[in-house]
Scaffold this active site. Sequence first.
Site, short mmCIF file in Angstrom:
data_model
loop_
_atom_site.label_atom_id
_atom_site.label_comp_id
_atom_site.label_asym_id
_atom_site.label_seq_id
_atom_site.Cartn_x
_atom_site.Cartn_y
_atom_site.Cartn_z
CG LEU A 109 -35.89 -45.79 45.54
CD1 LEU A 109 -34.88 -44.66 45.86
CD2 LEU A 109 -35.45 -46.71 44.58
CG ASP A 110 -35.66 -52.43 49.05
OD1 ASP A 110 -34.68 -52.00 48.75
OD2 ASP A 110 -36.13 -53.41 48.58
CB SER A 111 -33.37 -51.55 53.74
OG SER A 111 -33.82 -52.76 53.57
#
Lengths: 84, 250
Positions: free
Chosen positions: A37-39
């Site tokens: 999961l990223d920003s």
Amino acid sequence: MTDEEIIKRINSALADEFELEMDELVPEAAFKDDLDLDSLDAVDMVIVLEQEFGIKIKKDEAFKSIRTLGDLHTFILAKKDEAA
Amino acid sequence: MPTFVKLIWINAGIYLSIILWTLTGVVISPLCYLFFTRVLKWDKPETLRRMIWYYGWTSSKLLSLFADIKWPEQRELPSPCIIVANHESFFDPYLVSFQPQQNICMAVRNWPFRIPFYGFYMKLAGYINVETDDLDNIVKQARQAVDQKATLMFFPEGTRSKNGRLGRFHSGPFHLAMQTGLPVVPLCITGTYRMLPRGGMLIRPTKVRSKILEPIHPEHFRNKHNAHIELRRAVKSTMISCIREMNQEA
């Protein structure tokens, strides 16, 4: 609602939102390295958790330091305690 | 044409033409912008959005001189709407001109806003930063763009595909659809991953095709639990089927 029920709701909401398997959702799972999961996912996470629990977390500085699912559980449990 | 010569032709042609067209754009776009907004009194964000579309359209036409690219049947889109496109390659943002609307407001991550020149124009065009803004702000900016008759456009994967397959979708455009009631129009692009995959530099000859699918209306999901997720799943599964068929035909 017990802490265990809250944790279950958090995990279930994240599994639906991010197409994750429930068995991936262990407290030590790191959002970036283990769950990929990223920003941009953080934006979705804020929305889904705010809707699920009726709380405001976007501007909370503590949310920005969350790295693992366990951190998130602790954060939400503290928020629910504050609201109680 | 021998493969080696074909590779040189396509790489030299595409890189040179895009670089030259971009440099031309850097020189002429301020003059065009001033002419349209000061002399013709056109609306500023709309002018920029149309200029960016025209830059993409010309780039796509230049690409098609060297690569096998076909445009989809151009048809009317519901206006306004939210276009969602798959993202296989660096070339996809240029191929936005595959769809007929010129007044396009793109939703973009934070880093492209920091690219010199491009970022400045993106801000002037009112592009939406979906990475740093919260949902309320995103909805506000989207409504403002829609009031200016813009069509919204997202790459819901948020980044280029790592393996050519459709990646996980972010929820932004689907939240927005549920909140605004705007229909979602899927745009499927195939071939660009084979042409230039993520991390690659060598452009390979292949067929690039696209299809504009039927709009999917958010009101059909309104009464469902987690409506945005159901809408997202419906859009994604339609796109997966379409992309699979398109790849089989290629």
